[in-house]
Motif scaffolding. Structure first.
Motif, PDB file in Angstrom:
ATOM      1  N   HIS A  65       0.893  -1.328   0.148  1.00 35.55           N
ATOM      2  CA  HIS A  65      -0.095  -0.207   0.121  1.00 35.55           C
ATOM      3  C   HIS A  65       0.568   1.135  -0.139  1.00 35.55           C
ATOM      4  O   HIS A  65       1.983   1.457   0.713  1.00 35.55           O
ATOM      5  CB  HIS A  65      -1.263  -0.059   1.184  1.00 35.55           C
ATOM      6  N   PRO A  66       0.816   2.774  -0.703  1.00 34.19           N
ATOM      7  CA  PRO A  66      -0.380   2.181  -1.241  1.00 34.19           C
ATOM      8  C   PRO A  66      -0.961   1.830  -2.875  1.00 34.19           C
ATOM      9  O   PRO A  66       0.263   2.024  -3.330  1.00 34.19           O
ATOM     10  CB  PRO A  66      -1.513   4.119  -1.490  1.00 34.19           C
ATOM     11  N   LYS A  67      -1.943   1.573  -3.288  1.00 34.81           N
ATOM     12  CA  LYS A  67      -2.119   1.208  -3.749  1.00 34.81           C
ATOM     13  C   LYS A  67      -3.547   0.709  -4.977  1.00 34.81           C
ATOM     14  O   LYS A  67      -3.991   1.580  -4.528  1.00 34.81           O
ATOM     15  CB  LYS A  67      -1.773  -0.201  -3.960  1.00 34.81           C
ATOM     16  N   ILE A  68      -4.115   0.978  -5.966  1.00 35.71           N
ATOM     17  CA  ILE A  68      -4.710   0.913  -6.855  1.00 35.71           C
ATOM     18  C   ILE A  68      -4.816  -0.712  -7.478  1.00 35.71           C
ATOM     19  O   ILE A  68      -4.575  -1.014  -8.107  1.00 35.71           O
ATOM     20  CB  ILE A  68      -4.760   1.777  -8.355  1.00 35.71           C
ATOM     21  N   GLU A  69      -6.090  -1.017  -7.226  1.00 39.25           N
ATOM     22  CA  GLU A  69      -6.652  -2.570  -7.703  1.00 39.25           C
ATOM     23  C   GLU A  69      -7.315  -2.510  -8.500  1.00 39.25           C
ATOM     24  O   GLU A  69      -8.375  -1.911  -8.407  1.00 39.25           O
ATOM     25  CB  GLU A  69      -6.656  -3.472  -5.983  1.00 39.25           C
ATOM     26  N   VAL A  70      -7.413  -3.489  -9.768  1.00 44.65           N
ATOM     27  CA  VAL A  70      -7.836  -3.176 -10.862  1.00 44.65           C
ATOM     28  C   VAL A  70      -8.601  -5.015 -10.199  1.00 44.65           C
ATOM     29  O   VAL A  70      -7.823  -6.359  -9.729  1.00 44.65           O
ATOM     30  CB  VAL A  70      -7.468  -4.308 -12.174  1.00 44.65           C
ATOM     31  N   TYR A  71      -9.862  -5.658 -10.061  1.00 42.49           N
ATOM     32  CA  TYR A  71     -10.692  -6.339  -9.660  1.00 42.49           C
ATOM     33  C   TYR A  71     -11.548  -6.624 -11.048  1.00 42.49           C
ATOM     34  O   TYR A  71     -12.592  -5.837 -11.523  1.00 42.49           O
ATOM     35  CB  TYR A  71     -10.844  -6.882  -8.447  1.00 42.49           C
ATOM     36  N   LEU A  72     -12.133  -7.871 -11.211  1.00 41.15           N
ATOM     37  CA  LEU A  72     -13.695  -8.010 -11.652  1.00 41.15           C
ATOM     38  C   LEU A  72     -14.561  -8.270 -10.352  1.00 41.15           C
ATOM     39  O   LEU A  72     -14.679  -8.536  -9.023  1.00 41.15           O
ATOM     40  CB  LEU A  72     -13.591  -9.775 -11.744  1.00 41.15           C
ATOM     41  N   ASP A  73     -16.200  -7.771 -10.892  1.00 42.64           N
ATOM     42  CA  ASP A  73     -17.155  -7.743  -9.352  1.00 42.64           C
ATOM     43  C   ASP A  73     -17.976  -9.166  -9.706  1.00 42.64           C
ATOM     44  O   ASP A  73     -17.841 -10.002 -10.813  1.00 42.64           O
ATOM     45  CB  ASP A  73     -17.719  -6.243  -9.364  1.00 42.64           C
ATOM     46  N   LYS A  74     -18.772  -9.257  -8.743  1.00 43.78           N
ATOM     47  CA  LYS A  74     -19.388 -10.091  -8.449  1.00 43.78           C
ATOM     48  C   LYS A  74     -20.055  -9.769 -10.413  1.00 43.78           C
ATOM     49  O   LYS A  74     -20.869 -11.897 -10.552  1.00 43.78           O
ATOM     50  CB  LYS A  74     -20.753 -10.707  -7.952  1.00 43.78           C
ATOM     51  N   ALA A  75     -20.802  -8.960 -10.891  1.00 43.00           N
ATOM     52  CA  ALA A  75     -21.659  -8.841 -11.828  1.00 43.00           C
ATOM     53  C   ALA A  75     -20.119  -9.650 -13.212  1.00 43.00           C
ATOM     54  O   ALA A  75     -20.753  -9.121 -14.729  1.00 43.00           O
ATOM     55  CB  ALA A  75     -21.860  -8.167 -12.783  1.00 43.00           C
ATOM     56  N   GLY A  76     -18.985  -9.708 -13.129  1.00 39.09           N
ATOM     57  CA  GLY A  76     -18.281  -9.879 -13.726  1.00 39.09           C
ATOM     58  C   GLY A  76     -17.749  -8.281 -14.321  1.00 39.09           C
ATOM     59  O   GLY A  76     -17.186  -8.604 -15.885  1.00 39.09           O
ATOM     60  N   GLU A  77     -17.509  -7.076 -14.278  1.00 38.55           N
ATOM     61  CA  GLU A  77     -17.334  -6.234 -14.712  1.00 38.55           C
ATOM     62  C   GLU A  77     -15.863  -5.840 -13.701  1.00 38.55           C
ATOM     63  O   GLU A  77     -15.883  -5.567 -12.378  1.00 38.55           O
ATOM     64  CB  GLU A  77     -18.489  -4.986 -14.561  1.00 38.55           C
ATOM     65  N   PHE A  78     -14.942  -4.695 -14.903  1.00 40.00           N
ATOM     66  CA  PHE A  78     -14.040  -4.106 -13.918  1.00 40.00           C
ATOM     67  C   PHE A  78     -13.879  -3.427 -13.124  1.00 40.00           C
ATOM     68  O   PHE A  78     -14.929  -2.327 -13.642  1.00 40.00           O
ATOM     69  CB  PHE A  78     -12.797  -4.496 -14.718  1.00 40.00           C
ATOM     70  N   ARG A  79     -13.125  -3.697 -12.169  1.00 39.54           N
ATOM     71  CA  ARG A  79     -13.414  -2.114 -11.128  1.00 39.54           C
ATOM     72  C   ARG A  79     -12.342  -2.021 -10.653  1.00 39.54           C
ATOM     73  O   ARG A  79     -11.383  -3.148 -10.552  1.00 39.54           O
ATOM     74  CB  ARG A  79     -14.305  -2.097  -9.871  1.00 39.54           C
ATOM     75  N   PHE A  80     -12.101  -0.860 -10.560  1.00 35.51           N
ATOM     76  CA  PHE A  80     -10.628  -0.508  -9.678  1.00 35.51           C
ATOM     77  C   PHE A  80     -10.485   0.264  -8.108  1.00 35.51           C
ATOM     78  O   PHE A  80     -12.176   0.940  -7.996  1.00 35.51           O
ATOM     79  CB  PHE A  80      -9.634   0.156 -10.335  1.00 35.51           C
TER      80      PHE A  80
END
Length: 120
Positions: A65-80
């Motif tokens: 940390h600090p960092k920006i995390e890119v991930y997939l949400d439950k709906a399969g969309e990309f978020r940060f």
């Protein structure tokens, strides 16, 4: 030029980081006080240039940390989500259908947040 828009909700106060075109780039949690909300904005400004940890690729490297995390949400969309030095989430994005859109959102935060004015 971007701006932080501070607004009251039913349960407290939050901010949206908006790009020059008025699009919301990132949103905060709901804070109990305006002072806490302004501290959150200061933290976003300070940590906006953090490295990106892409959790959508197999075997990604876990960053400090600090960092920006890119991930997939439950709906399969990309978020940060932007995490401060203490690991607390200080801003989150909307969902993006394409990873490229999510990465553009991150670049927009990096570009807009450090010098963004605060509007109440």
């Amino acid at each position: 030029m971007g701006k932080f828009v501070v607004k009251e909700t039913n349960t407290g106060i939050k901010f949206d980081l908006k790009a020059g075109n008025g699009e919301v780039i990132a949103t905060s949690q709901v804070y109990t006080t305006e002072a806490a909300c302004l501290n959150g904005i200061a933290s976003v400004k300070e940590n906006a240039a953090a490295a990106v940890e892409d959790q959508t690729v197999e075997g990604y490297e876990e960053l400090k940390h600090p960092k920006i995390e890119v991930y997939l949400d439950k709906a399969g969309e990309f978020r940060f989500r932007l995490k401060a030095k203490n690991g607390q989430v200080i801003a989150t994005s909307e969902g993006y259908k394409a990873k490229a859109g999510c990465m553009n959102g991150i670049e927009s935060v990096k570009k807009n947040a450090p010098d963004a004015e605060i509007v109440k």
